[in-house]
Design a protein around this motif. Structure first.
Motif, PDB file in Angstrom:
ATOM      1  N   CYS A  30       3.019   5.718 -37.375  1.00  0.00           N
ATOM      2  CA  CYS A  30       2.490   6.749 -36.478  1.00  0.00           C
ATOM      3  C   CYS A  30       1.217   7.382 -37.030  1.00  0.00           C
ATOM      4  O   CYS A  30       0.284   7.686 -36.270  1.00  0.00           O
ATOM      5  N   ARG A  33      -1.528   4.701 -36.503  1.00  0.00           N
ATOM      6  CA  ARG A  33      -1.852   4.542 -35.077  1.00  0.00           C
ATOM      7  C   ARG A  33      -2.765   5.671 -34.608  1.00  0.00           C
ATOM      8  O   ARG A  33      -3.765   5.423 -33.919  1.00  0.00           O
ATOM      9  N   ALA A  34      -2.422   6.903 -34.961  1.00  0.00           N
ATOM     10  CA  ALA A  34      -3.247   8.045 -34.551  1.00  0.00           C
ATOM     11  C   ALA A  34      -4.620   7.983 -35.222  1.00  0.00           C
ATOM     12  O   ALA A  34      -5.649   8.222 -34.567  1.00  0.00           O
ATOM     13  N   GLN A  35      -4.639   7.663 -36.510  1.00  0.00           N
ATOM     14  CA  GLN A  35      -5.921   7.574 -37.212  1.00  0.00           C
ATOM     15  C   GLN A  35      -6.787   6.462 -36.632  1.00  0.00           C
ATOM     16  O   GLN A  35      -8.001   6.646 -36.458  1.00  0.00           O
ATOM     17  N   ARG A  36      -6.185   5.331 -36.352  1.00  0.00           N
ATOM     18  CA  ARG A  36      -6.949   4.205 -35.796  1.00  0.00           C
ATOM     19  C   ARG A  36      -7.558   4.581 -34.452  1.00  0.00           C
ATOM     20  O   ARG A  36      -8.725   4.294 -34.182  1.00  0.00           O
ATOM     21  N   TRP A  37      -6.775   5.256 -33.628  1.00  0.00           N
ATOM     22  CA  TRP A  37      -7.262   5.653 -32.312  1.00  0.00           C
ATOM     23  C   TRP A  37      -8.471   6.580 -32.445  1.00  0.00           C
ATOM     24  O   TRP A  37      -9.489   6.386 -31.775  1.00  0.00           O
ATOM     25  N   LEU A  38      -8.390   7.572 -33.325  1.00  0.00           N
ATOM     26  CA  LEU A  38      -9.489   8.522 -33.498  1.00  0.00           C
ATOM     27  C   LEU A  38     -10.628   7.950 -34.334  1.00  0.00           C
ATOM     28  O   LEU A  38     -11.781   8.365 -34.177  1.00  0.00           O
ATOM     29  N   ARG A  40     -11.934   5.128 -34.042  1.00  0.00           N
ATOM     30  CA  ARG A  40     -12.856   4.418 -33.155  1.00  0.00           C
ATOM     31  C   ARG A  40     -14.059   5.303 -32.833  1.00  0.00           C
ATOM     32  O   ARG A  40     -15.159   4.809 -32.609  1.00  0.00           O
ATOM     33  N   TRP A  41     -13.840   6.603 -32.848  1.00  0.00           N
ATOM     34  CA  TRP A  41     -14.889   7.576 -32.539  1.00  0.00           C
ATOM     35  C   TRP A  41     -15.466   8.197 -33.809  1.00  0.00           C
ATOM     36  O   TRP A  41     -16.674   8.350 -33.942  1.00  0.00           O
ATOM     37  N   VAL A  47     -11.712   1.089 -38.759  1.00  0.00           N
ATOM     38  CA  VAL A  47     -10.727   0.543 -37.814  1.00  0.00           C
ATOM     39  C   VAL A  47     -10.085  -0.749 -38.328  1.00  0.00           C
ATOM     40  O   VAL A  47      -8.855  -0.866 -38.323  1.00  0.00           O
ATOM     41  N   GLU A  51      -6.091  -1.134 -39.105  1.00  0.00           N
ATOM     42  CA  GLU A  51      -5.281  -2.163 -38.444  1.00  0.00           C
ATOM     43  C   GLU A  51      -4.547  -3.015 -39.479  1.00  0.00           C
ATOM     44  O   GLU A  51      -3.383  -3.381 -39.276  1.00  0.00           O
ATOM     45  N   GLY A  91      -3.364  12.394 -36.419  1.00  0.00           N
ATOM     46  CA  GLY A  91      -4.317  12.952 -35.459  1.00  0.00           C
ATOM     47  C   GLY A  91      -5.281  13.935 -36.096  1.00  0.00           C
ATOM     48  O   GLY A  91      -6.498  13.869 -35.892  1.00  0.00           O
TER      49      GLY A  91
END
Length: 180
Positions: A30, A33-38, A40-41, A47, A51, A91
């Motif tokens: 978790c 996943r949150a770090q990867r999502w953010l 990207r920006w 990234v 992954e 996050g």
């Protein structure tokens, strides 16, 4: 300091360790996943590394899950709490960017590796299946730590801020999993 736990009826120390480590791997998934999502920006260059870490953590969780299935044991009560906490931590640090992400991995993996080495020391002659599972995971956790140390470089702000909070939180969730 020894490895202690409050065990349920018919539960072994190896059972409890597998449950707690399984929950911890869920928390790590978790976080990443949150770090990867953010990222990207906020830190797109990270990234692929996130992954890579995420693939490892999913594999670790599957190993612990398989061992729990073999033992006919349910997952730890802290499983969902680890996931929620991991998502929040991922996050917040993902929003903060590259150095906060790396500092978080360094701290968590340092604490986790300490516990896994202690678990292995205690279980290696008592619970061969638990010890084998731990051995499968430790080298990849060490890789995450070492890559993140190199990425962090000389940055001091995020490690000083994150270390006491994340290490205390990680220690607390491990302790709760072992004793509740």
């Amino acid at each position: 300091m020894g490895l202690t736990a409050r065990l349920g009826v018919g539960e072994t120390l190896g059972d409890r360790v597998m449950k707690v480590d399984h929950a911890g791997e869920h928390g790590a998934i978790c976080i990443y996943r949150a770090q990867r999502w953010l990222a990207r920006w906020r830190a797109p260059e990270m990234v692929p590394e996130l992954e890579h870490f995420l693939r490892h953590e999913r594999g670790h969780r599957a190993l612990f899950d398989a061992e729990l299935q073999r033992r006919n044991r349910r997952r730890c009560r802290s499983y969902h709490w680890c996931g929620i906490g991991g998502f929040i931590l991922g996050g917040v640090t993902g929003l903060a960017g590259r150095n906060a992400i790396a500092a978080t991995t360094v701290v968590i993996e340092r604490v986790v590796l300490h516990h896994m080495h202690e678990q292995l020391r205690v279980l290696e002659n008592v619970d061969l299946h638990a010890a084998a599972t731990l051995r499968c995971v430790i080298s990849e956790e060490q890789e995450h730590h070492d890559l993140s140390v190199r990425r962090l470089g000389r940055s001091l702000f995020w490690p000083k801020l994150i270390d006491p909070i994340v290490s205390a939180s990680t220690e607390a969730i491990i302790w709760l999993g072992m004793h509740l």
